[in-house]
Design a protein around this motif. Structure first.
Motif, short mmCIF file in Angstrom:
data_model
loop_
_atom_site.label_atom_id
_atom_site.label_comp_id
_atom_site.label_asym_id
_atom_site.label_seq_id
_atom_site.Cartn_x
_atom_site.Cartn_y
_atom_site.Cartn_z
N ALA A 33 6.34 29.35 49.60
CA ALA A 33 5.60 30.60 49.68
C ALA A 33 6.13 31.63 48.67
N LYS A 34 7.44 31.71 48.50
CA LYS A 34 8.01 32.70 47.58
C LYS A 34 7.65 32.37 46.13
N ALA A 40 1.78 34.54 41.73
CA ALA A 40 0.57 35.35 41.92
C ALA A 40 0.76 36.78 41.42
N VAL A 41 1.88 37.38 41.75
CA VAL A 41 2.14 38.76 41.30
C VAL A 41 2.22 38.80 39.78
N LEU A 42 2.92 37.85 39.18
CA LEU A 42 3.03 37.83 37.72
C LEU A 42 1.67 37.59 37.06
N ALA A 58 7.62 42.76 46.55
CA ALA A 58 6.49 41.86 46.80
C ALA A 58 6.93 40.62 47.58
N LEU A 59 8.11 40.11 47.29
CA LEU A 59 8.57 38.89 47.94
C LEU A 59 9.14 39.11 49.34
N TRP A 60 9.80 40.23 49.54
CA TRP A 60 10.48 40.43 50.82
C TRP A 60 10.10 41.71 51.55
N GLY A 61 9.25 42.52 50.95
CA GLY A 61 8.87 43.77 51.60
C GLY A 61 10.08 44.65 51.84
#
Length: 126
Positions: A33-34, A40-42, A58-61
């Motif tokens: 998932a990470k 996706a963010v990139l 984005a990955l861990w809030g």
């Protein structure tokens, strides 16, 4: 446009629908998932430098691990290994963060946006 090395097929990224990475007609395994979220963010910020802080958020809030920068670096290393099967080093590190260097044609979202612009122009719209 990003040129690929001679004999190296470009990587094709698909984010409209399930996230997929294709190279030379073969789907590349994007596991975890990470890793998928990082990619996706990139991709959504392709051609822009994305700060480490933004990626960590984005990955861990609001609950990043104690060694979040190191964990992010490990995810980047894994993503680089995945992407190394195609164009070479498309994921660039800078002091400000990370940037994905891809051509618009390599991302389905950008191809879709271009098709919409062409359709509007053909219809005489904005």
């Amino acid at each position: 446009m990003v040129a690929s090395a001679i004999g190296t097929p470009p990587v094709d990224f698909r984010i409209l629908g399930p996230l997929e990475v294709w190279c030379g007609g073969e789907r590349l395994p994007c596991h975890g998932a990470k890793q998928r979220l990082l990619l996706a963010v990139l991709l959504l910020h392709a051609g822009e430098t994305v700060s480490s802080d933004h990626l960590i958020d984005a990955l861990w809030g609001g609950r990043p691990p104690r060694r979040a920068v190191k964990a992010l670096q490990m995810h980047v290393v894994q993503l680089r290994k995945l992407l190394a099967r195609g164009d070479g080093d498309v994921l660039v590190t800078s002091p400000a963060g990370y940037e994905l260097h891809i051509a618009d044609e390599q991302l389905d979202l950008r191809r879709f946006e271009a098709a919409v612009r062409e359709a509007h122009a053909a219809a005489g719209g904005p």
